[in-house]
Design a protein around this motif. Sequence first.
Motif, short mmCIF file in Angstrom:
data_model
loop_
_atom_site.label_atom_id
_atom_site.label_comp_id
_atom_site.label_asym_id
_atom_site.label_seq_id
_atom_site.Cartn_x
_atom_site.Cartn_y
_atom_site.Cartn_z
N ALA A 1 0.98 -1.37 0.15
CA ALA A 1 -0.09 0.17 -0.03
C ALA A 1 0.92 1.15 0.01
O ALA A 1 1.81 1.37 0.72
N THR A 2 0.61 2.13 -1.08
CA THR A 2 1.36 3.51 -1.15
C THR A 2 0.41 4.81 -1.29
O THR A 2 -0.97 4.31 -1.83
N PRO A 3 0.74 5.86 -0.97
CA PRO A 3 -0.03 6.96 -1.53
C PRO A 3 -0.56 7.05 -2.62
O PRO A 3 0.37 6.48 -3.91
N THR A 4 -1.44 7.39 -3.05
CA THR A 4 -2.07 7.29 -4.61
C THR A 4 -1.12 7.86 -5.51
O THR A 4 -1.01 7.19 -6.58
N ALA A 5 -0.75 9.01 -5.34
CA ALA A 5 0.18 9.64 -6.26
C ALA A 5 1.34 8.88 -6.62
O ALA A 5 1.74 8.65 -7.75
N GLN A 6 2.14 8.28 -5.61
CA GLN A 6 3.06 7.31 -5.83
C GLN A 6 2.83 6.03 -6.44
O GLN A 6 3.38 5.73 -7.42
N ALA A 7 1.69 5.76 -6.13
CA ALA A 7 1.10 4.31 -6.88
C ALA A 7 0.95 4.61 -8.36
O ALA A 7 1.26 3.83 -9.16
N LEU A 8 0.38 5.77 -8.62
CA LEU A 8 0.36 6.26 -10.03
C LEU A 8 1.51 6.23 -10.92
O LEU A 8 1.69 5.67 -11.83
N ILE A 9 2.49 7.04 -10.11
CA ILE A 9 3.81 7.23 -10.74
C ILE A 9 4.45 5.72 -11.15
O ILE A 9 4.93 5.61 -12.20
N VAL A 10 4.47 5.04 -10.18
CA VAL A 10 5.03 3.53 -10.20
C VAL A 10 4.54 2.92 -11.18
O VAL A 10 5.07 2.39 -12.30
N ASN A 11 3.36 2.68 -11.17
CA ASN A 11 2.43 1.97 -12.27
C ASN A 11 2.88 2.53 -13.56
O ASN A 11 2.84 1.79 -14.44
N LEU A 12 2.57 3.80 -13.76
CA LEU A 12 2.64 4.29 -15.11
C LEU A 12 4.03 3.91 -15.66
O LEU A 12 4.29 3.84 -17.00
N LEU A 13 5.12 4.32 -14.84
CA LEU A 13 6.62 3.67 -15.22
C LEU A 13 6.72 2.56 -15.59
O LEU A 13 7.44 2.01 -16.58
N LEU A 14 6.00 1.42 -14.75
CA LEU A 14 6.09 0.27 -15.51
C LEU A 14 5.69 -0.17 -16.47
O LEU A 14 5.89 -1.06 -17.20
N MET A 15 4.44 0.27 -16.99
CA MET A 15 3.70 0.33 -17.89
C MET A 15 4.23 0.76 -19.22
O MET A 15 4.61 0.22 -20.14
N SER A 16 5.16 2.09 -18.87
CA SER A 16 5.74 2.74 -19.83
C SER A 16 7.05 1.56 -20.27
O SER A 16 7.49 1.63 -21.42
N LEU A 17 7.61 1.13 -19.39
CA LEU A 17 8.80 0.18 -19.43
C LEU A 17 8.33 -1.00 -20.29
O LEU A 17 9.37 -1.08 -21.37
#
Length: 232
Positions: A30-46
Amino acid sequence: AYAVSFAAILYAIGFVSGLMVPKTIDTGLATPTAQALIVNLLLMSLFAVQHSVMARKEFKQRWTQFVPPAVERTTYVLFASLALGLLFWQWRPIPAPIVWRAENAVAVQLLWAIFWLGWVLVLLSTFLINHFELFGLQQVFARLTSREMSATAFKTPLLYRYVRHPLYLGILLSLWSVPLMTAGHLLFSMGLSSYILVGIWFEERDLIAQFGERYSRYRARVGMLVPRRGRS
């Protein structure tokens, strides 16, 4: 590489459905929403960058200076599977309200039926266009037996007579046909759907360059993702 890719596909089914896997799209750290969004977008971009760049003709020409051409497809499949595995491992759930939830029992069963139909389409499509070549096995076997690979022929078997990309259609059906849509699942579905549309544009550009007017006529006659078959 084939075993890793097969495991990644099976895990993907559980990841988006929440069935029979230890970590799903809505579980994990569980992470703050903003952090979760950034991490998930980076993973999908990779994943998107790896999947697109390694598929381009220019990259293949450079890559085969370091690896034998017979394993070019194999390494592509392996790296794509590892990128997916990283996404599954590091994906962050998004603590936000549920986007939709199907309550009607018939609607729930219908959505699950479409979900599984999507994965059946994915599997069937791979065999229609040569499953073993798609995953790099045929190229390796030809190298081991000292046989020449035949040139790729343009063909439109079964489903491909009505829709140009049934494999992508199957993925889209499996992404969106779920009775419970969370914010994290919505982000994943939107990101992968956007990538599929961009990927189709690049793929069809390459197919037109490879097959010329024949593919252009096919493109004008058959629907991209919505089944349609016009006159020749």
